[in-house]
Motif scaffolding. Structure first.
Motif, PDB file in Angstrom:
ATOM      1  N   MET A  44     -44.038  59.301  49.422  1.00  0.00           N
ATOM      2  CA  MET A  44     -43.491  58.695  50.647  1.00  0.00           C
ATOM      3  C   MET A  44     -41.987  58.962  50.724  1.00  0.00           C
ATOM      4  O   MET A  44     -41.268  58.725  49.761  1.00  0.00           O
ATOM      5  CB  MET A  44     -43.764  57.181  50.578  1.00  0.00           C
ATOM      6  N   SER A  70     -42.466  56.148  45.583  1.00  0.00           N
ATOM      7  CA  SER A  70     -43.851  55.782  45.858  1.00  0.00           C
ATOM      8  C   SER A  70     -44.006  54.750  46.983  1.00  0.00           C
ATOM      9  O   SER A  70     -44.964  54.796  47.727  1.00  0.00           O
ATOM     10  CB  SER A  70     -44.545  55.294  44.588  1.00  0.00           C
ATOM     11  N   ASP A  71     -43.075  53.813  47.098  1.00  0.00           N
ATOM     12  CA  ASP A  71     -43.230  52.809  48.148  1.00  0.00           C
ATOM     13  C   ASP A  71     -41.889  52.132  48.471  1.00  0.00           C
ATOM     14  O   ASP A  71     -40.868  52.467  47.873  1.00  0.00           O
ATOM     15  CB  ASP A  71     -44.270  51.754  47.738  1.00  0.00           C
ATOM     16  N   LEU A  72     -41.940  51.178  49.400  1.00  0.00           N
ATOM     17  CA  LEU A  72     -40.719  50.517  49.850  1.00  0.00           C
ATOM     18  C   LEU A  72     -40.002  49.773  48.712  1.00  0.00           C
ATOM     19  O   LEU A  72     -38.780  49.745  48.671  1.00  0.00           O
ATOM     20  CB  LEU A  72     -41.024  49.541  51.000  1.00  0.00           C
ATOM     21  N   ASP A  73     -40.770  49.179  47.801  1.00  0.00           N
ATOM     22  CA  ASP A  73     -40.118  48.447  46.704  1.00  0.00           C
ATOM     23  C   ASP A  73     -39.244  49.359  45.854  1.00  0.00           C
ATOM     24  O   ASP A  73     -38.162  48.961  45.420  1.00  0.00           O
ATOM     25  CB  ASP A  73     -41.161  47.763  45.816  1.00  0.00           C
ATOM     26  N   GLU A  74     -39.712  50.579  45.621  1.00  0.00           N
ATOM     27  CA  GLU A  74     -38.918  51.511  44.819  1.00  0.00           C
ATOM     28  C   GLU A  74     -37.652  51.912  45.592  1.00  0.00           C
ATOM     29  O   GLU A  74     -36.564  52.010  45.010  1.00  0.00           O
ATOM     30  CB  GLU A  74     -39.774  52.737  44.471  1.00  0.00           C
ATOM     31  N   ASN A 121     -32.241  60.769  82.734  1.00  0.00           N
ATOM     32  CA  ASN A 121     -32.864  61.313  83.953  1.00  0.00           C
ATOM     33  C   ASN A 121     -32.810  62.850  83.977  1.00  0.00           C
ATOM     34  O   ASN A 121     -32.530  63.457  84.997  1.00  0.00           O
ATOM     35  CB  ASN A 121     -32.194  60.748  85.201  1.00  0.00           C
ATOM     36  N   GLU A 124     -52.047  72.373  60.126  1.00  0.00           N
ATOM     37  CA  GLU A 124     -53.244  72.604  60.920  1.00  0.00           C
ATOM     38  C   GLU A 124     -53.012  73.555  62.076  1.00  0.00           C
ATOM     39  O   GLU A 124     -53.953  74.095  62.633  1.00  0.00           O
ATOM     40  CB  GLU A 124     -53.786  71.280  61.442  1.00  0.00           C
ATOM     41  N   LYS A 179     -30.505  48.669  46.262  1.00  0.00           N
ATOM     42  CA  LYS A 179     -29.774  47.532  45.702  1.00  0.00           C
ATOM     43  C   LYS A 179     -28.676  47.980  44.740  1.00  0.00           C
ATOM     44  O   LYS A 179     -27.748  47.233  44.459  1.00  0.00           O
ATOM     45  CB  LYS A 179     -30.736  46.574  45.000  1.00  0.00           C
ATOM     46  N   TYR A 212     -38.240  58.371  52.505  1.00  0.00           N
ATOM     47  CA  TYR A 212     -37.404  57.449  53.276  1.00  0.00           C
ATOM     48  C   TYR A 212     -36.022  58.074  53.421  1.00  0.00           C
ATOM     49  O   TYR A 212     -35.602  58.867  52.580  1.00  0.00           O
ATOM     50  CB  TYR A 212     -37.210  56.121  52.538  1.00  0.00           C
ATOM     51  N   PRO A 220     -38.364  54.613  56.851  1.00  0.00           N
ATOM     52  CA  PRO A 220     -39.411  55.556  56.452  1.00  0.00           C
ATOM     53  C   PRO A 220     -39.378  56.754  57.389  1.00  0.00           C
ATOM     54  O   PRO A 220     -39.086  56.598  58.577  1.00  0.00           O
ATOM     55  CB  PRO A 220     -40.704  54.758  56.630  1.00  0.00           C
ATOM     56  N   GLN A 260     -48.757  67.418  57.756  1.00  0.00           N
ATOM     57  CA  GLN A 260     -50.166  67.788  57.938  1.00  0.00           C
ATOM     58  C   GLN A 260     -50.399  68.447  59.285  1.00  0.00           C
ATOM     59  O   GLN A 260     -51.155  69.392  59.393  1.00  0.00           O
ATOM     60  CB  GLN A 260     -51.044  66.547  57.802  1.00  0.00           C
ATOM     61  N   GLU A 261     -49.697  67.958  60.327  1.00  0.00           N
ATOM     62  CA  GLU A 261     -49.814  68.556  61.653  1.00  0.00           C
ATOM     63  C   GLU A 261     -49.470  70.033  61.594  1.00  0.00           C
ATOM     64  O   GLU A 261     -50.171  70.862  62.130  1.00  0.00           O
ATOM     65  CB  GLU A 261     -48.827  67.906  62.611  1.00  0.00           C
ATOM     66  N   LEU A 321     -36.188  50.028  47.760  1.00  0.00           N
ATOM     67  CA  LEU A 321     -35.329  48.841  47.757  1.00  0.00           C
ATOM     68  C   LEU A 321     -34.531  48.740  46.462  1.00  0.00           C
ATOM     69  O   LEU A 321     -33.358  48.395  46.468  1.00  0.00           O
ATOM     70  CB  LEU A 321     -36.181  47.567  47.913  1.00  0.00           C
TER      71      LEU A 321
END
Lengths: 378, 121
Positions: free
Chosen positions: B1, B90-94, B64, B120, B100, B3, B110, B116-117, B96
């Motif tokens: 993941m 790996s995730d938001l806690d890491e 416009n 394809e 800190k 960020y 994020p 992936q798009e 964070l």
């Protein structure tokens, strides 16, 4: 869309997203020739996007949606993870409360909206937004470990306590119409204590809730009017409930991890164990407030300490302490109500009346307003 | 993941500060360099830069269908974006945990994964 996706939640989310996209784009780019088809295409693209995501998060979303609790003990870990995810500090506290009620306690969106006096679509949107953030920001679905556990647990406990107070303070004549938040908060706290048996503060919170609920019958008289602690009919208190609350604090204290919920529970216990208001162990209460201030020093706790000090050292001493809080509490009705009580004791009837009128201006709760009005008309 | 960490900066440059404020800013600057070193070595920071001040910013906006170029950042506020880091954790806690350790305010966002798009197409 529901038929295509076979998943109501994803479909609902996707359609909402497409509408949001439409609202953003159409004013700039003009309404497309076939708005329906445009929406459908956008929705389908969004759906594929969502479904492509890591399988884990799809599972997580499904778990969040599962609103009824499973009683299988093997689910206990899942439940604990779910509570910590719902109360993650990356979510706004009002969203934490709503999500916990929805996903852990099994409330419907309508019930949560009613409990917080918010319109149902507003609450639905708050929940959807929080769920989306969990998925998109990848808020982990796990119980924090090591040094992270205690601060994260604090967040969970404050959500449960907020929930409890919301239910407990609004208990009155109309309470029967709402699902009882206070009972559900106690139930959740008990469950948490079962899952984390060595966390003293969880036991402290359970004890605190228990001791409040054990005395709640005496908080309103037959006419539905609120009765304050000094005037309560203590024979209406639930002795078994109080004994259970006291035993819980003793159990918590044995773990030797003191904390603010345990101290608050101890204060409630001292009140609960006095046969009469006059027999309350006031020096003990003042000492407990000092202990509480060492954990959390807030003007409201100082106000409560001043009231207790008044029983030990007299109204004059208490009045001085209360006035020192004027800067921070001048917008808080209980500050003025407390001043009114002390001014009454000091024989300052005119000033007491002024303070009570100010309290009435600031007070929102109907039961407490009625109480102030009764005192004013005396 | 992935960020992006957006680091808050201030309108004043270090050379405009004096005395203890200047010492503090220097110490924080050192700290942020060490932060980048540490997490680049751990493979968690995969990109990032310090940005020049908002007086050097140019904003291209579109309203416009009309494109305008203006001087200055697109958010006018006291706090500005001083730099950014692209991190892979790996995730938001890491994320964070890393944020800190940064000597200042950090916004964590994020990133949208289009990988992936592209495959394809």
């Amino acid at each position: 869309m529901v038929r295509v996706l076979g998943n109501f939640d994803v479909a609902e989310e996707v359609v909402q997203d497409s509408l949001v996209a439409a609202l953003e784009k159409w004013p700039e780019q003009g309404i497309p020739d076939n708005p329906g088809a445009w929406l459908m295409t956008t929705a389908r693209r969004r759906a594929i996007d969502l479904l492509r995501r890591d399988r884990r998060y799809v599972e997580k979303l499904a778990l969040l949606e599962r609103s009824t609790l499973l009683s299988d003990p093997a689910e206990a870990d899942d439940r604990l993870r779910l509570i910590f995810t719902c109360c993650h500090p990356a979510l706004a506290q009002e969203a934490q409360v709503a999500l916990t009620l929805r996903a852990v306690a099994g409330f419907t969106t309508a019930e949560i909206a009613a409990a917080f006096l918010v319109a149902e679509p507003t609450m639905a949107q708050r929940i959807v937004r929080a769920k989306r953030k969990i998925v998109e920001a990848n808020i982990p679905y796990r119980v924090p470990l090591g040094p992270e556990l205690v601060p994260r647990l604090e967040a969970v406990l404050s959500v449960l306590y907020l929930m409890f107070n919301e239910g407990y303070l609004s208990r009155g004549t109309e309470a029967a119409m709402r699902r009882d938040l206070a009972d559900d908060a106690l139930w959740l706290a008990r469950m948490l204590a079962g899952l984390l048996p060595d966390q003293a503060e969880v036991l402290g919170l359970v004890a605190l809730m228990k001791l409040h609920l054990a005395r709640s019958r005496a908080r309103f008289d037959a006419a539905g009017e609120m009765v304050l602690l000094p005037d309560q009919d203590r024979s209406m208190w639930d002795g078994a409930g109080i004994a259970e609350g006291v035993a819980l604090i003793e159990g918590a204290a044995a773990l030797r991890m003191p904390g603010p919920y345990q101290v608050q529970a101890a204060i409630a216990a001292v009140h609960s164990e006095a046969r009469m208001w006059e027999e309350t162990d006031w020096p003990q209460i003042v000492a407990l407030y000092d202990a509480l201030l060492s954990f959390t020093d807030t003007p409201v706790i100082r106000l409560n300490r001043a009231v207790a000090l008044g029983r030990v050292s007299g109204a004059r001493a208490a009045f001085g302490e209360v006035n020192d809080l004027a800067m921070s509490l001048s917008g808080y009705y209980l500050f003025h109500a407390t001043r009114a009580e002390l001014l009454d004791e000091l024989g300052e009837k005119v000033l007491a009346r002024e303070a009570r009128l100010r309290a009435l201006e600031l007070c929102q709760n109907p039961a407490e307003r009625a109480l102030l009005e009764r005192k004013l008309s005396r | 993941m992935k960020y992006v960490l957006l680091f808050a900066g201030t309108m004043e440059g270090i050379d405009q500060l004096e005395g203890s404020a200047r010492d503090q800013a220097m110490a924080d600057y050192e700290k942020s360099n060490r932060w980048f070193e540490k997490y680049t070595n751990e493979g968690k920071v995969v990109g990032g830069e310090e940005l020049r001040g908002p007086s050097t910013a140019t904003t291209v906006s579109r309203r416009n269908g009309k494109v305008t170029v203006t001087d200055g950042p697109f958010i006018e506020s006291k706090e500005i974006i001083g730099g950014f880091a692209l991190i892979e954790v790996s995730d938001l806690d890491e994320a964070l945990e890393m944020a800190k350790e940064w000597p200042g305010t950090v916004e964590i966002r994020p990133i949208v994964d289009h990988s992936q798009e592209r495959q394809e197409r």
